[in-house]
Design a protein around this motif. Sequence first.
Motif, PDB file in Angstrom:
ATOM      1  N   TRP A  37       1.023  -1.748  -0.189  1.00 16.38           N
ATOM      2  CA  TRP A  37       0.097  -0.109  -0.311  1.00 16.38           C
ATOM      3  C   TRP A  37       0.707   1.689   0.012  1.00 16.38           C
ATOM      4  CZ3 TRP A  37      -0.925   4.576   3.340  1.00 16.38           C
ATOM      5  CH2 TRP A  37      -1.730   4.350   3.534  1.00 16.38           C
ATOM      6  N   GLU A  38       1.566   1.444   0.972  1.00 18.71           N
ATOM      7  CA  GLU A  38       2.960   2.735   0.613  1.00 18.71           C
ATOM      8  C   GLU A  38       3.453   2.922  -0.307  1.00 18.71           C
ATOM      9  OE1 GLU A  38       6.914   4.830   0.995  1.00 18.71           O
ATOM     10  OE2 GLU A  38       6.167   2.894   1.049  1.00 18.71           O
ATOM     11  N   LYS A  39       3.780   1.247  -0.713  1.00 17.72           N
ATOM     12  CA  LYS A  39       5.022   1.806  -2.236  1.00 17.72           C
ATOM     13  C   LYS A  39       4.258   2.371  -2.876  1.00 17.72           C
ATOM     14  CE  LYS A  39       8.735   0.945  -0.657  1.00 17.72           C
ATOM     15  NZ  LYS A  39       9.574   1.850  -0.130  1.00 17.72           N
ATOM     16  N   ILE A  40       3.010   2.199  -3.514  1.00 22.31           N
ATOM     17  CA  ILE A  40       2.190   2.433  -4.288  1.00 22.31           C
ATOM     18  C   ILE A  40       1.815   3.878  -4.199  1.00 22.31           C
ATOM     19  CG2 ILE A  40      -0.336   2.119  -5.646  1.00 22.31           C
ATOM     20  CD1 ILE A  40      -0.385  -1.116  -5.120  1.00 22.31           C
ATOM     21  N   GLY A  41       1.384   4.152  -3.237  1.00 26.01           N
ATOM     22  CA  GLY A  41       1.754   5.571  -2.951  1.00 26.01           C
ATOM     23  C   GLY A  41       2.603   6.731  -3.156  1.00 26.01           C
ATOM     24  N   ALA A  42       3.290   6.228  -2.945  1.00 26.88           N
ATOM     25  CA  ALA A  42       4.605   6.304  -3.219  1.00 26.88           C
ATOM     26  C   ALA A  42       5.009   7.080  -4.500  1.00 26.88           C
ATOM     27  CB  ALA A  42       6.048   5.646  -2.196  1.00 26.88           C
ATOM     28  N   ALA A  43       4.626   5.558  -5.426  1.00 24.86           N
ATOM     29  CA  ALA A  43       5.491   4.946  -6.764  1.00 24.86           C
ATOM     30  C   ALA A  43       4.281   6.190  -7.672  1.00 24.86           C
ATOM     31  CB  ALA A  43       4.906   3.569  -7.228  1.00 24.86           C
ATOM     32  N   ALA A  44       2.423   6.463  -7.236  1.00 24.31           N
ATOM     33  CA  ALA A  44       1.578   6.602  -7.632  1.00 24.31           C
ATOM     34  C   ALA A  44       1.849   8.758  -7.621  1.00 24.31           C
ATOM     35  CB  ALA A  44       0.271   7.235  -6.998  1.00 24.31           C
ATOM     36  N   GLU A  45       2.879   9.301  -6.858  1.00 24.77           N
ATOM     37  CA  GLU A  45       3.283  10.588  -6.300  1.00 24.77           C
ATOM     38  C   GLU A  45       4.365  10.714  -6.730  1.00 24.77           C
ATOM     39  OE1 GLU A  45       4.253  14.028  -2.802  1.00 24.77           O
ATOM     40  OE2 GLU A  45       4.066  11.582  -2.060  1.00 24.77           O
ATOM     41  N   LYS A  46       5.304  10.195  -7.176  1.00 29.46           N
ATOM     42  CA  LYS A  46       6.246   9.689  -7.314  1.00 29.46           C
ATOM     43  C   LYS A  46       6.256   9.526  -9.418  1.00 29.46           C
ATOM     44  CE  LYS A  46      11.450   7.478  -8.432  1.00 29.46           C
ATOM     45  NZ  LYS A  46      12.376   9.085  -7.141  1.00 29.46           N
ATOM     46  N   PHE A  47       5.636   9.320  -9.942  1.00 28.08           N
ATOM     47  CA  PHE A  47       5.740   9.181 -10.785  1.00 28.08           C
ATOM     48  C   PHE A  47       4.538   9.508 -11.808  1.00 28.08           C
ATOM     49  CE2 PHE A  47       8.355   5.721  -9.967  1.00 28.08           C
ATOM     50  CZ  PHE A  47       9.654   5.958 -10.759  1.00 28.08           C
ATOM     51  N   GLN A  48       3.073  10.698 -10.610  1.00 23.56           N
ATOM     52  CA  GLN A  48       3.011  11.737 -11.565  1.00 23.56           C
ATOM     53  C   GLN A  48       1.128  10.797 -11.722  1.00 23.56           C
ATOM     54  OE1 GLN A  48       3.387  15.321 -13.797  1.00 23.56           O
ATOM     55  NE2 GLN A  48       6.013  14.510 -12.979  1.00 23.56           N
ATOM     56  N   CYS A  49       1.203   9.390 -11.161  1.00 23.64           N
ATOM     57  CA  CYS A  49      -0.597   9.061 -11.267  1.00 23.64           C
ATOM     58  C   CYS A  49      -0.912   9.386 -10.320  1.00 23.64           C
ATOM     59  CB  CYS A  49       0.309   7.382 -11.389  1.00 23.64           C
ATOM     60  SG  CYS A  49       1.493   7.559 -13.137  1.00 23.64           S
ATOM     61  N   LEU A  65      -6.211   3.577 -12.177  1.00 25.98           N
ATOM     62  CA  LEU A  65      -5.085   4.944 -12.848  1.00 25.98           C
ATOM     63  C   LEU A  65      -5.436   5.385 -13.589  1.00 25.98           C
ATOM     64  CD1 LEU A  65      -1.612   4.316 -11.536  1.00 25.98           C
ATOM     65  CD2 LEU A  65      -3.516   1.967 -12.962  1.00 25.98           C
ATOM     66  N   THR A  66      -4.802   7.351 -13.373  1.00 30.43           N
ATOM     67  CA  THR A  66      -4.758   8.063 -15.171  1.00 30.43           C
ATOM     68  C   THR A  66      -3.446   8.259 -15.030  1.00 30.43           C
ATOM     69  OG1 THR A  66      -6.757   8.175 -15.115  1.00 30.43           O
ATOM     70  CG2 THR A  66      -5.735  10.164 -16.213  1.00 30.43           C
ATOM     71  N   PRO A  67      -2.313   8.472 -15.740  1.00 29.51           N
ATOM     72  CA  PRO A  67      -1.280   8.717 -14.990  1.00 29.51           C
ATOM     73  C   PRO A  67      -1.089  10.062 -15.996  1.00 29.51           C
ATOM     74  CG  PRO A  67      -1.504   7.251 -17.579  1.00 29.51           C
ATOM     75  CD  PRO A  67      -2.631   7.546 -17.097  1.00 29.51           C
ATOM     76  N   ARG A  68      -0.190  11.377 -15.402  1.00 25.52           N
ATOM     77  CA  ARG A  68      -0.317  12.358 -16.394  1.00 25.52           C
ATOM     78  C   ARG A  68       0.619  13.107 -16.550  1.00 25.52           C
ATOM     79  NH1 ARG A  68       0.582  15.920 -11.624  1.00 25.52           N
ATOM     80  NH2 ARG A  68      -0.774  13.674  -9.815  1.00 25.52           N
ATOM     81  N   GLN A  69       1.525  12.113 -16.576  1.00 25.81           N
ATOM     82  CA  GLN A  69       2.538  11.921 -17.494  1.00 25.81           C
ATOM     83  C   GLN A  69       3.858  10.580 -18.448  1.00 25.81           C
ATOM     84  OE1 GLN A  69       6.465  11.993 -14.567  1.00 25.81           O
ATOM     85  NE2 GLN A  69       6.510  10.156 -15.083  1.00 25.81           N
ATOM     86  N   GLU A  70       4.194  10.880 -19.663  1.00 22.98           N
ATOM     87  CA  GLU A  70       4.396   9.269 -20.516  1.00 22.98           C
ATOM     88  C   GLU A  70       5.052   8.561 -19.611  1.00 22.98           C
ATOM     89  OE1 GLU A  70       3.561   7.902 -23.784  1.00 22.98           O
ATOM     90  OE2 GLU A  70       3.451   9.464 -23.234  1.00 22.98           O
ATOM     91  N   ASN A  71       4.688   7.200 -19.670  1.00 23.96           N
ATOM     92  CA  ASN A  71       5.252   6.144 -18.906  1.00 23.96           C
ATOM     93  C   ASN A  71       5.287   5.971 -17.825  1.00 23.96           C
ATOM     94  OD1 ASN A  71       5.944   5.089 -21.308  1.00 23.96           O
ATOM     95  ND2 ASN A  71       8.179   6.543 -21.358  1.00 23.96           N
ATOM     96  N   GLY A  72       3.998   6.886 -17.162  1.00 19.86           N
ATOM     97  CA  GLY A  72       3.654   7.205 -15.778  1.00 19.86           C
ATOM     98  C   GLY A  72       3.407   5.953 -15.094  1.00 19.86           C
ATOM     99  N   VAL A  73       2.628   5.185 -15.691  1.00 19.93           N
ATOM    100  CA  VAL A  73       2.012   3.276 -15.547  1.00 19.93           C
ATOM    101  C   VAL A  73       3.036   2.892 -15.306  1.00 19.93           C
ATOM    102  CG1 VAL A  73       0.774   1.476 -15.838  1.00 19.93           C
ATOM    103  CG2 VAL A  73      -0.177   4.280 -15.698  1.00 19.93           C
ATOM    104  N   GLY A  74       3.900   2.042 -16.367  1.00 20.08           N
ATOM    105  CA  GLY A  74       4.977   1.728 -16.542  1.00 20.08           C
ATOM    106  C   GLY A  74       6.428   1.756 -15.520  1.00 20.08           C
TER     107      GLY A  74
END
Length: 238
Positions: A37-49, A65-74
């Motif tokens: 849960w914590e890593k998903i949250g940290a990654a979502a913030e870091k990679f703008q999702c 989820l919705t990415p706000r930058q290219e390759n954010g989900v990946g």
Amino acid sequence: MARLPRFVLPGYPQHVIQRGNNHERILYEEEDYWFMWEKIGAAAEKFQCDLHAYVLMPNHFHLLLTPRQENGVGKLMQYVGRYYVQHFNARYERTGTLWEGRYRATLLDPKQYLLPASHYVESNPVREGLVARAEDYGWSSYGANARGDDDPLVTAHAEYERLGRSAKARRAAYAAQAEKPLGDALLTSIRDATNKAWVLGDTAFCESIETALNRRALPRQRGGDRRSAAYRRATGRG
């Protein structure tokens, strides 16, 4: 056969699934759930999702989820996968792969599928027989979306905001929708699009994605494309 790149467009939501190898467990104890849960949250913030819905299951997890930058989900999935495997292997004294290959994902039309996909994600524990109601499962976004529970992972999508003029009205409308079972055809559409990595939407939406990315958004129909003039001429239906 070379694997096709996933459909990715910033601003368009995706439904993502990652499963344990051979459908084995990836989450055992509460500490595992909290770590992921914590890593998903940290990654979502870091990679703008923006994360709209999620569920952490014993042997897999879903994200909407919705990415706000290219390759954010990946990048998010790579980040979560790397750190969680390190945690899991160290905790349970194991080595080797944890995941069942690449994660599965579909880009979807938010107007038609954002809310159904959200309900699909959050009702997974019910379909798997873990709980009787989605509200009874603690490791999902249902509490945030339907009750207003504090969950820093969840960001409301514009389609959710349209459910009502106030937060209370939106939660009530969302909870009421969640009470209605998803039809078999809808379940199949979401599963097929995600597992086969095709776009989830009607013809007009898929054509818009094809234009934007210059690639097919749907598989070719067997026996030819029945909408094409060439097919009609070949079959004498022109």
